[in-house]
Every structure is written in C-alpha cells, then in structure tokens.
Design a protein around this motif. Structure first.
Motif, PDB file in Angstrom:
ATOM      1  N   GLU A   1       0.821  -1.210   0.000  1.00 42.13           N
ATOM      2  CA  GLU A   1       0.000   0.000   0.000  1.00 42.13           C
ATOM      3  C   GLU A   1       0.856   1.263   0.000  1.00 42.13           C
ATOM      4  OE1 GLU A   1      -2.394  -3.378   1.482  1.00 42.13           O
ATOM      5  OE2 GLU A   1      -0.391  -2.657   1.959  1.00 42.13           O
TER       6      GLU A   1
ATOM      7  N   THR B   1      -0.011   4.082  -2.957  1.00 42.90           N
ATOM      8  CA  THR B   1      -0.661   5.335  -2.577  1.00 42.90           C
ATOM      9  C   THR B   1      -0.270   6.542  -3.438  1.00 42.90           C
ATOM     10  OG1 THR B   1      -0.952   4.538  -0.326  1.00 42.90           O
ATOM     11  CG2 THR B   1      -1.054   6.918  -0.644  1.00 42.90           C
TER      12      THR B   1
ATOM     13  N   ILE C   1      -3.226   8.847  -5.396  1.00 42.96           N
ATOM     14  CA  ILE C   1      -3.647  10.156  -4.914  1.00 42.96           C
ATOM     15  C   ILE C   1      -3.178  11.282  -5.835  1.00 42.96           C
ATOM     16  CG2 ILE C   1      -3.858   9.430  -2.530  1.00 42.96           C
ATOM     17  CD1 ILE C   1      -1.298  10.971  -1.918  1.00 42.96           C
TER      18      ILE C   1
ATOM     19  N   VAL D   1      -7.986  -0.907  -0.871  1.00 39.65           N
ATOM     20  CA  VAL D   1      -7.126   0.262  -0.645  1.00 39.65           C
ATOM     21  C   VAL D   1      -7.246   1.237  -1.809  1.00 39.65           C
ATOM     22  CG1 VAL D   1      -4.721   1.030  -0.459  1.00 39.65           C
ATOM     23  CG2 VAL D   1      -5.512  -0.940   0.857  1.00 39.65           C
TER      24      VAL D   1
ATOM     25  N   LEU E   1      -8.633   5.083  -1.753  1.00 42.15           N
ATOM     26  CA  LEU E   1      -7.811   6.190  -2.231  1.00 42.15           C
ATOM     27  C   LEU E   1      -8.484   6.912  -3.398  1.00 42.15           C
ATOM     28  CD1 LEU E   1      -4.276   4.536  -2.055  1.00 42.15           C
ATOM     29  CD2 LEU E   1      -5.133   6.407  -0.615  1.00 42.15           C
TER      30      LEU E   1
ATOM     31  N   GLN F   1      -9.644  10.747  -2.904  1.00 44.61           N
ATOM     32  CA  GLN F   1      -8.399  11.236  -3.477  1.00 44.61           C
ATOM     33  C   GLN F   1      -8.055  12.645  -3.015  1.00 44.61           C
ATOM     34  OE1 GLN F   1      -8.472  12.677  -7.361  1.00 44.61           O
ATOM     35  NE2 GLN F   1      -6.271  12.607  -7.655  1.00 44.61           N
TER      36      GLN F   1
ATOM     37  N   ALA G   1      -7.166  12.572   0.625  1.00 43.77           N
ATOM     38  CA  ALA G   1      -5.904  11.853   0.801  1.00 43.77           C
ATOM     39  C   ALA G   1      -4.734  12.705   0.331  1.00 43.77           C
ATOM     40  CB  ALA G   1      -5.932  10.529   0.046  1.00 43.77           C
TER      41      ALA G   1
ATOM     42  N   VAL H   1      -1.762  13.802   2.763  1.00 43.34           N
ATOM     43  CA  VAL H   1      -0.369  13.438   2.490  1.00 43.34           C
ATOM     44  C   VAL H   1       0.496  14.680   2.410  1.00 43.34           C
ATOM     45  CG1 VAL H   1       1.174  12.494   0.731  1.00 43.34           C
ATOM     46  CG2 VAL H   1      -0.832  11.209   1.442  1.00 43.34           C
TER      47      VAL H   1
END
Length: 190
Positions: free
Chosen positions: A36, A40, A44, A150, A154, A158, A161, A165
C-alpha cells in the motif's frame, strides 16, 4: 513540501506502474514494506491510475508469492533457510508451519488479506507441498481484494488523501515505518 510534490509528480510517470509491480514482487518474497505504501502516491496524484496500479500490485504479489512458494518447494535448504534466517527465525518458521498444519487455508487467507507477512506462509506452503493451484488461487483472490479495497478508498477520497499526504507527509511516513516494524514484531510474537 517540495519532496511531497516531487514524489507525487514522479509517481504519475507510466514507469511507476512497473515500480509497483517489482516492489510488490519483492514484498512477497523478502521486503517488509506493505504494498500500500507503493500504491498510494500514484493513486492520490491521479485517480485514473487506481486500476492499473491495483493490477500491477496484484500481479506482482502473485508472481512474488509463486516465487516464494517455489523457494519453499525446491530451494528450501538453501535460499529458503537463508531468507528465514535473515528476515525471521527458524523458530518462527516452525511456528508458522504448525499454524499452517492446524489452520491450513485460513492462514493463507489471513496472510493474504492482512499486513501479517505473507512471504513466510508462501515459503511454508511450498515447503509443505500445499497444492500450488489452490495456494495461488486463494492468494490471487484475497491479495487482489486487499489492494482493490485500498485503491477504492484512495480513489474515493483522493482529494482528502492528497491534502492529508501533503500536510502530514512525515508523520505518515513514520507511521508506515512503525506499522512495518509492528508487522515484523507481530511475526516475532507468533
């Protein structure tokens, strides 16, 4: 956060799909970083990458699982023992073997769908001569399901996330490292 922007920009490159594939192969054999983490950034950065990245992770996991199975089946005395001694212990392998004997298919499902290290069970399945088609079939279904969940989350979240992040890159990175350490620690406790 120039580093975060750079990572997200580079993860949009088409070659990143191959990077996810290769890293997931490695994760299924010896690497202790959850897939993951690799999945990621491109999702994203661009939600259209969710399906290709999920397919790459699932395919990489299946190839890596097959390699780990074959190591257990044909190369246990050399490569298998080396992997276990360097990334776990023989006692943990023997415990995994006992769990595998007692719970069989359930252990494959559990390690395929959760962050519990999959590689040890894949080597164990090969070593014990568990039917390869059944092992790979169950692994393909549950590892793909894990990655799809997952990726769907995401994809759905998005924007949130991406903002999280960008705002919390270092705490998230530290959390991922700690989570990987806890996965290894959990493996040691089993």
């Amino acid at each position: 956060m120039k580093l975060v922007e750079s990572i997200l920009k580079k993860s949009e490159h088409p070659a990143y799909t191959w990077i996810v594939f290769i890293l997931t192969v490695c994760e299924s054999i010896f690497l202790f970083v959850p897939p993951e983490v690799f999945m990621t950034p491109p999702i994203i950065a661009n939600r259209r990458r969710a399906i290709p990245i999920t397919v790459a992770a699932a395919a990489g996991s299946l190839v890596g699982g097959a390699i780990a199975y074959l190591i257990g089946y044909w190369l246990f005395d050399s490569v298998g023992v080396w992997l276990i001694q360097n990334f776990a212990t023989m006692e943990k392998f023997e415990m995994a073997q006992a769990l595998f004997i007692k719970h069989g298919l359930f252990i494959i499902v559990l390690t395929a769908f959760t962050p519990i290290p999959y590689k040890l069970m894949a080597i164990c399945a090969g070593f014990m001569g568990f039917p390869a088609a059944l092992f790979l079939g169950v692994s393909a279904i549950f590892r793909t399901a894990r990655f799809a969940v997952v990726a769907a989350l995401l994809w759905r979240f998005q924007d949130a996330a991406n903002a999280i992040v960008k705002k919390y890159f270092w705490p998230i990175t530290m959390f991922a490292i700690i989570a990987a350490g806890l996965g290894i620690g959990l493996m040691m406790l089993l």
